[in-house]
Design an enzyme around this catalytic site. Structure first.
Site, short mmCIF file in Angstrom:
data_model
loop_
_atom_site.label_atom_id
_atom_site.label_comp_id
_atom_site.label_asym_id
_atom_site.label_seq_id
_atom_site.Cartn_x
_atom_site.Cartn_y
_atom_site.Cartn_z
N ASP A 156 0.78 -1.25 0.00
CA ASP A 156 0.00 0.00 0.00
C ASP A 156 0.81 1.29 0.00
O ASP A 156 0.38 2.30 0.60
CB ASP A 156 -0.97 0.02 1.19
N LYS A 199 -5.50 -5.90 -4.10
CA LYS A 199 -6.21 -6.53 -2.99
C LYS A 199 -7.41 -5.68 -2.59
O LYS A 199 -7.47 -4.49 -2.95
CB LYS A 199 -5.27 -6.75 -1.80
N CYS A 247 -2.66 -3.31 7.40
CA CYS A 247 -2.36 -4.21 6.27
C CYS A 247 -1.07 -5.00 6.46
O CYS A 247 -0.98 -6.16 6.06
CB CYS A 247 -2.37 -3.44 4.96
#
Ligand code: ZN
Length: 172
Positions: free
Chosen positions: A11, A94, A127
């Site tokens: 991310d 994702k 995450c």
């Protein structure tokens, strides 16, 4: 023989990193050079570099909990310029916190015979942590270098690193 590793970059997208971004995590800007160095070394050593990237639908239920971010096809969903994927790297979109949830990450890692994952990126206690947990459950060794992950505050950052170190210890 040394364990085969993969480097995960989680991310590091415009919507998390840039000033004023909808899910801005300011600390991410400090770890960019550290991640860039790890990426460069990994590419040199033939270690697979895998980007795990939030890629949400417009109506993703996650937006009931978090501000709208990383919507498929938007600039915000792209990896920041400084860490841009190169040919040969892998990008795995994702939809939730864990990079294993509804993705082909596990299959990809198995086909590469990877046994150890180095996790970098953000957010340390979201995450990164949940991907580390899922990796551990699937039998991977996990390594989360402190200088290459970022959170929204130091308490959550430290909590997650401690949890990973103490609970996701390598099984011998
Ligand atoms: Zn998200």
């Amino acid at each position: 023989m040394a364990r085969k590793k993969a480097l995960l970059v989680i991310d590091m997208l415009n919507d998390f990193v840039r000033e004023g971004a909808p899910l801005e995590v300011p600390e991410t800007r400090k770890i960019i050079p550290n991640i860039a160095k790890r990426i460069e070394e990994a590419r040199k050593e033939g270690i697979p570099v895998i980007y795990l990237c939030d890629n949400h639908r417009e109506d993703d239920p996650e937006f009931k909990v978090w501000p709208r971010h990383a919507v498929k096809g938007t600039k915000g969903a792209e990896v920041v310029e400084e860490l841009r994927p190169q040919p040969g790297d892998m990008v795995v979109p994702k939809v939730s916190y864990s990079g294993f949830f509804q993705t082909d990450l596990d299959e990809r890692l198995k086909s590469l015979e990877v046994e150890e994952l180095i996790l970098t990126g953000c957010v340390t206690n979201i995450c990164v942590l949940y991907t580390a947990v899922d990796a551990y459950m699937r039998g991977y060794y996990v390594d989360v270098p402190e200088d290459s992950v970022a959170a929204l505050n130091p308490e959550d950052h430290r909590f997650a690193l401690r949890q990973i170190k103490e609970v996701l210890k390598p099984r011998r």
